[in-house]
Design an enzyme around this catalytic site. Structure first.
Site, short mmCIF file in Angstrom:
data_model
loop_
_atom_site.label_atom_id
_atom_site.label_comp_id
_atom_site.label_asym_id
_atom_site.label_seq_id
_atom_site.Cartn_x
_atom_site.Cartn_y
_atom_site.Cartn_z
N SER A 62 0.79 -1.24 0.00
CA SER A 62 0.00 0.00 0.00
C SER A 62 0.82 1.28 0.00
O SER A 62 0.27 2.35 -0.26
CB SER A 62 -0.92 0.02 1.21
N LYS A 65 0.71 3.50 -2.89
CA LYS A 65 -0.41 4.43 -3.10
C LYS A 65 0.08 5.87 -3.07
O LYS A 65 -0.50 6.74 -3.72
CB LYS A 65 -1.51 4.17 -2.07
N TYR A 186 -2.59 -1.59 -10.63
CA TYR A 186 -2.63 -1.50 -9.16
C TYR A 186 -1.79 -2.60 -8.52
O TYR A 186 -0.98 -2.34 -7.62
CB TYR A 186 -4.10 -1.57 -8.70
N TYR A 238 -4.66 3.61 7.75
CA TYR A 238 -6.00 3.00 7.69
C TYR A 238 -6.84 3.39 8.89
O TYR A 238 -6.79 4.51 9.35
CB TYR A 238 -5.88 1.47 7.58
N VAL A 256 0.95 -3.90 3.77
CA VAL A 256 0.87 -5.23 4.37
C VAL A 256 2.12 -6.08 4.15
O VAL A 256 2.26 -7.14 4.74
CB VAL A 256 -0.36 -6.05 3.91
N1 GLN Z 1 -1.97 -5.52 -2.14
C1 GLN Z 1 -2.76 -5.19 -0.99
C2 GLN Z 1 -4.23 -5.19 -1.34
O1 GLN Z 1 -4.58 -4.61 -2.30
C3 GLN Z 1 -2.36 -3.86 -0.45
C4 GLN Z 1 -3.06 -3.56 0.83
C5 GLN Z 1 -2.15 -3.06 1.90
O2 GLN Z 1 -0.93 -3.02 1.80
N2 GLN Z 1 -2.76 -2.70 2.99
O3 GLN Z 1 -5.04 -5.79 -0.68
#
Ligand code: GLN
Length: 303
Positions: A62, A65, A186, A238, A256
């Protein structure tokens, strides 16, 4: 001083890894070692100090992003970007669909999956994934960044939930690009392979208004940096963003894969690798270390 605090933080973090769990929503991430830990600080004077595994590669997940968001801001400007994505924290899990079904359901912000997919919908019509790897390399001062094909394949094979989000967004007109192309973009971005050091470098660029303090190269426009740092501060962790803002008080973004990037305005970038996650998907030892570092060095933005 910096060295001592960093080492103490590392020791505290080490005690925490046992209480977290590595991500298992895709098999490839489940292979990480939950005891791994690394923290790296890059300062405006060109110093880079670290403890633990700071050269070990892991996927950015993430944290990508913020790279996609920054590219979109630079290419399209904030007005266009925020036409299809909001700027408020959601209070929901990063992969939540709950509120998307409602009538006025603009994705909350560019840091949750839905918002990042809107951004990727814009970007996949403007640039290639190779262009994005180049941006990541330039902004992280890391020429070795590549796309981890194993993690990419693992995520593509387990994409039902993200696919559901993307198709819902398409049905409502928030994504107008080809949905599968958007998803692939993505997932490619999530699969960028970085280190704690590359994240610290990117944090430093964001701390220095988009300028690389070593070379004085302007890598990002000040307006982009201001918006990215603000959204990181309010939405980067988050549904744990509020508590984190209170405890640590630094614009930060987690993934994650176990990474966290933090920005200390004007002075430093901090990069973390700690794949043992808490229930919200944030590195459990990473948060512990950042809290310690922020307290000891008095880094809280409102502290
Ligand atoms: N690849 C993960 C997803 O899209 C990214 C989410 C994350 O890092 N929180 O679910």
């Amino acid at each position: 001083m910096l060295n001592r605090v960093l080492n103490e933080a590392f020791e505290k973090g080490k005690e925490k890894t046992q209480y977290g769990a590595v991500a298992t929503y895709i098999p490839e991430l489940g292979k990480a070692d939950k005891n791994d830990l690394g923290v790296c600080i890059a300062t405006q004077y060109g110093m880079c100090i670290s403890a633990g595994q700071c050269e070990k590669r892991f996927t950015i997940q993430s944290i990508s992003k913020i790279i996609s968001f920054a590219v979109a801001l630079e290419k399209l400007g904030p007005d266009k970007v925020f036409e299809r994505v909001g700027m408020e924290p959601s209070g929901d899990a990063f992969n939540s669909l709950m509120k998307l079904e409602k009538a006025d359901s603009t994705p909350h912000n560019p840091m949750v999956n839905a918002g990042a997919m809107v951004i990727c919908g814009y970007l996949c019509e403007l640039c290639t994934i190779e262009d994005m790897v180049e941006y990541a390399r330039r902004w992280c001062l890391d020429d070795e960044i590549y796309i981890d094909e194993d993690v990419f394949a693992s995520e593509m094979a387990n994409l039902s939930r993200n696919r559901a989000i993307a198709y819902l967004l398409h049905s409502k007109g928030y994504i107008t690009a080809d949905v599968e192309k958007t998803l692939e973009f993505y997932v490619n971005m999530c699969s960028l392979s970085v280190t704690a050091k590359s994240l610290a470098n990117l944090g430093l660029i964001l701390a220095c208004n988009g300028v690389d303090p070593k070379t004085n190269d302007v890598l990002l426009q000040p307006q982009t940096v201001k918006i990215v740092n603000t959204i990181m501060f309010t939405c980067g962790m988050y549904d744990g963003a509020g508590e984190f803002a209170l405890k640590v008080g630094l614009p930060s973004k987690s993934g994650v894969g176990g990474g966290i990037i933090s920005v200390v305005k004007g002075t430093m970038g901090i990069g973390i690798y700690g794949p043992a996650l808490d229930v919200k998907g944030n590195s459990i030892a990473g948060i512990e270390m950042l809290q310690y570092i922020s307290e000891k060095l008095n880094l809280h933005m409102f502290g």
